[in-house]
Structures are given as C-alpha cells and as structure tokens.
Design a protein around this motif. Structure first.
Motif, PDB file in Angstrom:
ATOM      1  N   LEU A   7       0.871  -1.180   0.000  1.00 32.49           N
ATOM      2  CA  LEU A   7       0.000   0.000   0.000  1.00 32.49           C
ATOM      3  C   LEU A   7       0.904   1.225   0.000  1.00 32.49           C
ATOM      4  O   LEU A   7       1.858   1.299   0.773  1.00 32.49           O
ATOM      5  CB  LEU A   7      -0.887   0.011   1.240  1.00 32.49           C
ATOM      6  CG  LEU A   7      -1.730   1.278   1.479  1.00 32.49           C
ATOM      7  CD1 LEU A   7      -2.826   1.392   0.426  1.00 32.49           C
ATOM      8  CD2 LEU A   7      -2.328   1.263   2.883  1.00 32.49           C
ATOM      9  N   ILE A   8       0.610   2.193  -0.865  1.00 28.66           N
ATOM     10  CA  ILE A   8       1.415   3.407  -0.971  1.00 28.66           C
ATOM     11  C   ILE A   8       0.632   4.579  -0.395  1.00 28.66           C
ATOM     12  O   ILE A   8      -0.467   4.890  -0.862  1.00 28.66           O
ATOM     13  CB  ILE A   8       1.791   3.697  -2.438  1.00 28.66           C
ATOM     14  CG1 ILE A   8       2.558   2.509  -3.030  1.00 28.66           C
ATOM     15  CG2 ILE A   8       2.625   4.980  -2.529  1.00 28.66           C
ATOM     16  CD1 ILE A   8       2.756   2.589  -4.528  1.00 28.66           C
ATOM     17  N   ILE A  15       3.861  11.105  -6.808  1.00 28.43           N
ATOM     18  CA  ILE A  15       4.739  10.159  -6.098  1.00 28.43           C
ATOM     19  C   ILE A  15       4.034   8.823  -5.939  1.00 28.43           C
ATOM     20  O   ILE A  15       4.625   7.759  -6.179  1.00 28.43           O
ATOM     21  CB  ILE A  15       5.147  10.732  -4.737  1.00 28.43           C
ATOM     22  CG1 ILE A  15       6.115  11.904  -4.938  1.00 28.43           C
ATOM     23  CG2 ILE A  15       5.791   9.653  -3.862  1.00 28.43           C
ATOM     24  CD1 ILE A  15       6.573  12.565  -3.669  1.00 28.43           C
ATOM     25  N   ARG A  16       2.773   8.860  -5.531  1.00 29.15           N
ATOM     26  CA  ARG A  16       2.018   7.606  -5.387  1.00 29.15           C
ATOM     27  C   ARG A  16       1.995   6.826  -6.694  1.00 29.15           C
ATOM     28  O   ARG A  16       2.285   5.627  -6.730  1.00 29.15           O
ATOM     29  CB  ARG A  16       0.574   7.886  -4.953  1.00 29.15           C
ATOM     30  CG  ARG A  16       0.402   8.394  -3.554  1.00 29.15           C
ATOM     31  CD  ARG A  16      -1.036   8.196  -3.074  1.00 29.15           C
ATOM     32  NE  ARG A  16      -2.041   8.656  -4.019  1.00 29.15           N
ATOM     33  CZ  ARG A  16      -2.533   9.883  -4.062  1.00 29.15           C
ATOM     34  NH1 ARG A  16      -2.079  10.802  -3.217  1.00 29.15           N
ATOM     35  NH2 ARG A  16      -3.468  10.204  -4.931  1.00 29.15           N
ATOM     36  N   GLN A  17       1.635   7.509  -7.753  1.00 28.45           N
ATOM     37  CA  GLN A  17       1.506   6.828  -9.039  1.00 28.45           C
ATOM     38  C   GLN A  17       2.862   6.377  -9.570  1.00 28.45           C
ATOM     39  O   GLN A  17       2.973   5.303 -10.169  1.00 28.45           O
ATOM     40  CB  GLN A  17       0.808   7.748 -10.037  1.00 28.45           C
ATOM     41  CG  GLN A  17      -0.647   8.016  -9.693  1.00 28.45           C
ATOM     42  CD  GLN A  17      -1.332   8.943 -10.680  1.00 28.45           C
ATOM     43  OE1 GLN A  17      -0.687   9.562 -11.524  1.00 28.45           O
ATOM     44  NE2 GLN A  17      -2.652   9.029 -10.580  1.00 28.45           N
ATOM     45  N   GLY A  18       3.897   7.184  -9.338  1.00 27.32           N
ATOM     46  CA  GLY A  18       5.232   6.802  -9.795  1.00 27.32           C
ATOM     47  C   GLY A  18       5.721   5.538  -9.113  1.00 27.32           C
ATOM     48  O   GLY A  18       6.222   4.617  -9.764  1.00 27.32           O
ATOM     49  N   PHE A  19       5.551   5.478  -7.789  1.00 24.95           N
ATOM     50  CA  PHE A  19       5.950   4.279  -7.057  1.00 24.95           C
ATOM     51  C   PHE A  19       5.099   3.077  -7.465  1.00 24.95           C
ATOM     52  O   PHE A  19       5.587   1.952  -7.526  1.00 24.95           O
ATOM     53  CB  PHE A  19       5.843   4.512  -5.553  1.00 24.95           C
ATOM     54  CG  PHE A  19       7.007   5.267  -4.969  1.00 24.95           C
ATOM     55  CD1 PHE A  19       8.123   5.552  -5.728  1.00 24.95           C
ATOM     56  CD2 PHE A  19       6.998   5.686  -3.651  1.00 24.95           C
ATOM     57  CE1 PHE A  19       9.208   6.244  -5.199  1.00 24.95           C
ATOM     58  CE2 PHE A  19       8.072   6.370  -3.099  1.00 24.95           C
ATOM     59  CZ  PHE A  19       9.182   6.652  -3.884  1.00 24.95           C
ATOM     60  N   ALA A  20       3.816   3.332  -7.720  1.00 27.65           N
ATOM     61  CA  ALA A  20       2.922   2.241  -8.119  1.00 27.65           C
ATOM     62  C   ALA A  20       3.383   1.630  -9.444  1.00 27.65           C
ATOM     63  O   ALA A  20       3.374   0.406  -9.620  1.00 27.65           O
ATOM     64  CB  ALA A  20       1.490   2.743  -8.231  1.00 27.65           C
ATOM     65  N   GLY A  33      -3.128  -0.888  -3.309  1.00 31.95           N
ATOM     66  CA  GLY A  33      -3.903   0.327  -3.097  1.00 31.95           C
ATOM     67  C   GLY A  33      -3.025   1.534  -2.851  1.00 31.95           C
ATOM     68  O   GLY A  33      -1.806   1.431  -2.693  1.00 31.95           O
ATOM     69  N   GLN A  34      -3.670   2.712  -2.860  1.00 36.40           N
ATOM     70  CA  GLN A  34      -2.993   3.973  -2.590  1.00 36.40           C
ATOM     71  C   GLN A  34      -3.808   4.759  -1.574  1.00 36.40           C
ATOM     72  O   GLN A  34      -5.035   4.709  -1.592  1.00 36.40           O
ATOM     73  CB  GLN A  34      -2.834   4.788  -3.870  1.00 36.40           C
ATOM     74  CG  GLN A  34      -2.009   4.103  -4.951  1.00 36.40           C
ATOM     75  CD  GLN A  34      -1.882   4.932  -6.216  1.00 36.40           C
ATOM     76  OE1 GLN A  34      -1.897   6.162  -6.170  1.00 36.40           O
ATOM     77  NE2 GLN A  34      -1.760   4.266  -7.354  1.00 36.40           N
ATOM     78  N   VAL A  52       3.268  -4.590   3.343  1.00 37.46           N
ATOM     79  CA  VAL A  52       4.134  -3.430   3.527  1.00 37.46           C
ATOM     80  C   VAL A  52       3.380  -2.155   3.170  1.00 37.46           C
ATOM     81  O   VAL A  52       2.669  -2.114   2.161  1.00 37.46           O
ATOM     82  CB  VAL A  52       5.408  -3.524   2.646  1.00 37.46           C
ATOM     83  CG1 VAL A  52       6.267  -2.267   2.787  1.00 37.46           C
ATOM     84  CG2 VAL A  52       6.217  -4.758   2.998  1.00 37.46           C
ATOM     85  N   VAL A  53       3.532  -1.121   3.997  1.00 37.85           N
ATOM     86  CA  VAL A  53       2.984   0.198   3.688  1.00 37.85           C
ATOM     87  C   VAL A  53       4.150   1.146   3.453  1.00 37.85           C
ATOM     88  O   VAL A  53       5.026   1.285   4.315  1.00 37.85           O
ATOM     89  CB  VAL A  53       2.113   0.750   4.835  1.00 37.85           C
ATOM     90  CG1 VAL A  53       1.600   2.157   4.486  1.00 37.85           C
ATOM     91  CG2 VAL A  53       0.938  -0.187   5.105  1.00 37.85           C
ATOM     92  N   LEU A  54       4.183   1.775   2.278  1.00 43.64           N
ATOM     93  CA  LEU A  54       5.136   2.844   2.025  1.00 43.64           C
ATOM     94  C   LEU A  54       4.495   4.112   2.551  1.00 43.64           C
ATOM     95  O   LEU A  54       3.461   4.537   2.032  1.00 43.64           O
ATOM     96  CB  LEU A  54       5.430   2.972   0.530  1.00 43.64           C
ATOM     97  CG  LEU A  54       6.112   1.795  -0.159  1.00 43.64           C
ATOM     98  CD1 LEU A  54       6.406   2.142  -1.612  1.00 43.64           C
ATOM     99  CD2 LEU A  54       7.390   1.409   0.556  1.00 43.64           C
TER     100      LEU A  54
END
Length: 223
Positions: A7-8, A15-20, A33-34, A52-54
């Motif tokens: 989960l981001i 940033i969320r979408q880039g990491f996803a 999820g985000q 894991v949660v980023l």
C-alpha cells in the motif's frame, strides 16, 4: 510464492503513481492500493491487509508517524511500514522508527532500491545500514539521554549471549557479521535473534536497535 502486497501512502499523487508504476513492474510485488493521507492509510491497511505500507511522513489529516503507530500498534500486526522521506537525516524519521516503522527510504530511490527495500522489510528485516544506525543512536543520545528504567529491566530476560547479539544488532551488523564477530555459525545467530525479538516484545531488528539504545544497553560513544 505469494506476492508481497504493498500500500502506498503519500499526499502527492505523482509520487504515489510513480511508485505504483515502478513496483507494479517488479516480479513478486503487487500494489494493492494507494492512500492520500494518514487516516486513509490506516483505513486502507485494515481493508486491504497489505504486507508493507510505504508511508510518507508529512501528510494532511493524520501524519505518517501517528499513522504508523496505529498500524503497527497491535502486538500481532503483521504489517511492516517503510517510511518515505526526502532527506536521510529528517528529524521525523527517528520518531517514525520509534513509532514502529521498519526502516526508511529516500523518495529519489531507484526502482531497484525501492523493490529491494520492500522485499527486505516484508521479510522482517530492518532497512538500516550501519551508517544510518550510527546516526540513529546519535540522535537518540541528543533527544533521550536518560535510559528508560522499564526497558532496562527487560534486558534481564535475555541470556548473556542474547544480550551480546542484541548489542551487535544495534550497531548495524548483519547476521553474517555477528557470526564472524562471535565466531559462531550464522544459523546460530538467527536462532538467537528469533528468541530475542519475542522475549522483548519487538517486531524486527529496527525495533531492536531502538530498544538497545533506549534501554541503555548501547551508548553513542564512538558512533
């Protein structure tokens, strides 16, 4: 082998979408999820059960530190939190580690570094290099110079060898390095670690480093 569920949580959509995108391309990792802020992160963790949660630190509604505390607060919580930060000496990182985070990662990390971090944390290891651990201990010295008596008393639950292993963990040594220092097999070190964590009610090696300083076992002298 089951994919690592991630989960981001970050209030910046790019940033969320880039990491996803980066994690979505990695084998064995699934972005489930985000979350747009800390409250959303807590809610989505309960709903989606990630491994894991980023977690970003600075978010509206509820910051990453308190969100981390709520997510990892349950003794049986299997969720690991990996803190995202812009600077590796961000003062809030230390509070996040105290709150139960398993490590931290810079936001400009490469795809390989990001995936490695997720895998390390998901496996229950700490994402703290020795240099970071030394800075962590120094920061604890500055902010909490007095060992906490209740924690110090819990050290009595450990054997002499377990106390020795805990001290080396807190100095940032890997299992292999501890084995070399103590002249024992690496599997023996793993066995000691597996006994130390439940005895002290700790989740992982990061919490072990925090405990070692706050109990007074480790002093910042020389770090």
């Amino acid at each position: 082998m089951t994919d690592i569920r991630v989960l981001i949580a970050d209030d910046q959509v790019m940033i969320r979408q880039g990491f996803a995108v980066l994690l979505g391309a990695e084998p064995g990792i699934q972005v489930v999820g985000q979350a747009v802020d800390g409250l959303d992160a807590v809610a989505k963790t309960a709903e989606l059960a990630p491994d894991v949660v980023l977690m970003d630190i600075r978010m509206p509604e509820l910051g990453g530190i308190e969100a981390t505390r709520r997510i990892t607060g349950a003794a049986d919580s299997p969720v690991r939190v990996l803190i995202l930060t812009t600077f590796d000496l961000d003062e809030y990182v230390y509070e996040a580690l105290r709150a139960g985070a398993s490590g931290f990662l810079l936001k400009d990390a490469s795809a390989d570094e990001l995936a490695h971090a997720v895998r390390v944390v998901a496996a229950g290891e700490a994402l703290l290099a020795p240099s970071v651990t030394r800075r962590l201990i120094t920061e604890f010295s500055r902010t909490s110079p007095t060992p906490r008596a209740p924690l110090k008393s819990r050290l009595g639950d450990l054997t002499e060898r377990e106390t020795e292993v805990l001290s080396l963990i807190a100095q940032g040594l890997s299992n292999a390095e501890i084995a070399g220092t103590l002249l024992v097999a690496e599997q023996t070190v793993k066995t000691h670690v597996s006994r130390i964590l439940p005895k002290l009610g700790l989740r992982d090696r990061t919490q072990a480093a925090v405990f070692a300083y706050e109990s007074g076992l480790i002093r910042p002298t020389g770090y």
